[in-house]
Design a protein around this motif. Structure first.
Motif, PDB file in Angstrom:
ATOM      1  N   VAL A  99      34.730   9.316 -13.328  1.00 44.48           N
ATOM      2  CA  VAL A  99      35.954  10.055 -13.019  1.00 44.48           C
ATOM      3  C   VAL A  99      35.757  11.426 -13.656  1.00 44.48           C
ATOM      4  O   VAL A  99      35.597  11.546 -14.869  1.00 44.48           O
ATOM      5  CB  VAL A  99      37.202   9.355 -13.591  1.00 44.48           C
ATOM      6  N   PRO A 101      36.472  15.554 -14.655  1.00 41.71           N
ATOM      7  CA  PRO A 101      37.594  16.102 -15.449  1.00 41.71           C
ATOM      8  C   PRO A 101      38.888  16.347 -14.666  1.00 41.71           C
ATOM      9  O   PRO A 101      39.978  16.069 -15.180  1.00 41.71           O
ATOM     10  CB  PRO A 101      37.028  17.422 -15.989  1.00 41.71           C
ATOM     11  N   VAL A 104      40.871  12.955 -14.328  1.00 39.87           N
ATOM     12  CA  VAL A 104      41.110  12.043 -15.453  1.00 39.87           C
ATOM     13  C   VAL A 104      42.597  11.732 -15.604  1.00 39.87           C
ATOM     14  O   VAL A 104      42.974  10.616 -15.964  1.00 39.87           O
ATOM     15  CB  VAL A 104      40.480  12.617 -16.754  1.00 39.87           C
ATOM     16  N   ALA A 107      43.388   8.739 -13.616  1.00 40.79           N
ATOM     17  CA  ALA A 107      42.458   7.627 -13.854  1.00 40.79           C
ATOM     18  C   ALA A 107      43.087   6.272 -13.524  1.00 40.79           C
ATOM     19  O   ALA A 107      42.417   5.398 -12.971  1.00 40.79           O
ATOM     20  CB  ALA A 107      41.979   7.648 -15.302  1.00 40.79           C
ATOM     21  N   MET A 126      35.349   6.805 -22.040  1.00 40.56           N
ATOM     22  CA  MET A 126      35.678   8.221 -21.898  1.00 40.56           C
ATOM     23  C   MET A 126      34.750   9.004 -22.819  1.00 40.56           C
ATOM     24  O   MET A 126      34.597   8.662 -23.995  1.00 40.56           O
ATOM     25  CB  MET A 126      37.142   8.475 -22.266  1.00 40.56           C
ATOM     26  N   VAL A 159      35.342  13.057 -19.264  1.00 41.40           N
ATOM     27  CA  VAL A 159      35.076  12.280 -18.050  1.00 41.40           C
ATOM     28  C   VAL A 159      35.179  10.800 -18.436  1.00 41.40           C
ATOM     29  O   VAL A 159      35.124  10.463 -19.614  1.00 41.40           O
ATOM     30  CB  VAL A 159      33.670  12.561 -17.471  1.00 41.40           C
ATOM     31  N   ILE A 160      35.345   9.960 -17.442  1.00 41.61           N
ATOM     32  CA  ILE A 160      35.339   8.516 -17.718  1.00 41.61           C
ATOM     33  C   ILE A 160      34.177   7.890 -16.956  1.00 41.61           C
ATOM     34  O   ILE A 160      34.143   7.932 -15.719  1.00 41.61           O
ATOM     35  CB  ILE A 160      36.656   7.842 -17.303  1.00 41.61           C
TER      36      ILE A 160
END
Ligand code: GDP
Ligand code: MG
Length: 376
Positions: A99, A101, A104, A107, A126, A159-160
């Motif tokens: 995911v 930025p 997010v 999410a 994350m 990010v994730i």
């Protein structure tokens, strides 16, 4: 025919008392959900059972998966025979999802979409990338005109990273996110993630590996199989800890829980999936020992599968988040506070969807327990 009913893996168990790793051949009987563990060193059957209490499901069986078998944490290292490899390898394909930025803050919805698409999420974290790391990740785009914008963008916020498991996961995840350009996605694949959450050609909400070799490299980048792990994003300030419990993760509602939390105005500043060892769960719940009747059940639940730890930020985070979580007993919550997380997603007092801190002063300690001690 009976043979088709069983799958075989090479597994490892870290035996804490003896501080040694033991290897077993692990056989799973699909129809009975029974298992058999054969010790490779002693050449003896070590354990044989049908697990009525905490049955292992076929979905739990993939390389890298952590299983809880009668209190032991068993990690699947490899297929144990050619039959199992042939039958399962495409069904248990892994890919990297990210995911990016700009998405997010969406999410929760994106995770919900992932679960509804039938993927399992087996790792989640994350992270924040610096420019060198981003360049290493996107090395294939060296020399492209959009590289600079891309690096600025993926380093602009957290990010994730997600390890996704499922049948033909690489292609299915590419299909789920849709064309690179969200404008194209909106006309050609309107239900795709980039169509719904992407902005423009650079800010396109998600990443997906494009081949088996890139998924292997990219998963190793975010979830290294050895050496130091990536830093998490916890800030340890004005924050409290939310644990999405294993039963809720397993039932696929983690995205809905996270949406509920962010929609209520909380910031989620760190996310990580953990497989809790029994000793850690006991340590984490120590204050409840001898105080709360459900203590043993709580430890068993927390070690029964992956949980997701969140750092949640707000003014008076511990207090306000407790209100959002609701009464510990979901039955009571459904009567008194029907919009709380436990009312919506809890089953009973032990499987009550989320853990939240009882005492405001413990909030930060619990965040530190997950993101400083376990997350090292
Ligand atoms: P993906 O595999 O669909 O993510 O696309 P690519 O591997 O081709 O590109 C990597 C990322 O770079 C994309 O997801 C976009 O964020 C960005 N990107 C790709 N092509 C372009 C472009 O033509 N212009 C801009 N501004 N960004 C691009
Ligand atoms: Mg690509």
């Amino acid at each position: 025919m009976a043979d088709q009913d069983r799958f075989c893996f090479l597994v490892e168990w870290y035996e804490e008392q003896a501080a040694r790793i033991r290897q077993f051949l692990f056989t799973y009987y699909v129809s009975t959900k029974g298992i058999e563990m054969y010790c490779i060193k002693t050449r003896k059957t070590y354990l044989k059972t049908s697990l009525k209490d905490s049955p292992i499901e076929l979905t739990d069986l993939y390389i890298g998966s952590t299983l809880n078998i009668l209190g032991r944490q068993i990690v699947i290292k490899d297929y144990g025979d050619v039959y199992t490899r042939n039958r399962l390898s495409s069904k248990k394909e892994k890919t990297l999802g990210v995911v990016k930025p700009d998405a997010v803050n969406k999410a929760g919805q994106i995770l919900d979409n992932i679960y509804r698409n039938g993927f399992q999420i087996s790792q989640m974290k994350m992270c924040r990338l610096d420019r060198n790391e981003a360049f290493e990740f996107y090395q294939e785009h060296k020399g492209k005109p959009f590289l600079d914008a891309l690096l600025n963008y993926v380093t602009s916020g957290p990010v994730i990273a997600l390890e996704l498991v499922g049948e033909n996961a690489i292609q299915r995840w590419r299909d789920a996110i849709g064309p690179t350009d969200p404008t194209v996605a909106r006309s050609e694949a309107p239900n795709s993630i980039r169509s719904q959450y992407g902005t423009d050609k650079t800010m396109n909400a998600c990443h997906g590996s494009d081949s088996p070799s890139s998924s292997a490299r990219e998963l190793e980048f975010f979830f290294p199989s050895s050496g130091p792990t990536r830093r998490n994003t916890a800030v340890f300030q004005d924050s409290t800890c939310c644990i999405i419990k294993p039963h809720a993760v397993k039932s696929g509602v983690a995205g809905k829980v996270i949406s509920g939390i962010t929609d209520a105005g909380f910031d989620v500043t760190a996310i990580e999936m953990f497989h809790m060892q029994k000793a850690n769960a006991e340590e984490f719940y120590e204050v409840y020992k001898g105080v709360v009747q459900e203590y043993n059940g709580m430890v068993a639940e927390l070690t029964s599968g992956p949980c997701i730890a969140l750092e949640v930020r707000a003014q008076d985070a511990a207090k306000t988040f407790r209100e959002m979580a609701g009464p510990a007993d979901p039955e009571i919550a459904r009567h008194l506070r029907p919009r709380t997380l436990r009312a919506l997603f809890g089953t009973d007092k032990v499987r009550n969807a989320v853990h939240c801190t009882d005492l405001p002063e413990d909030g930060l300690l619990e965040v530190e327990y997950f993101f400083k001690i376990l997350g090292r």
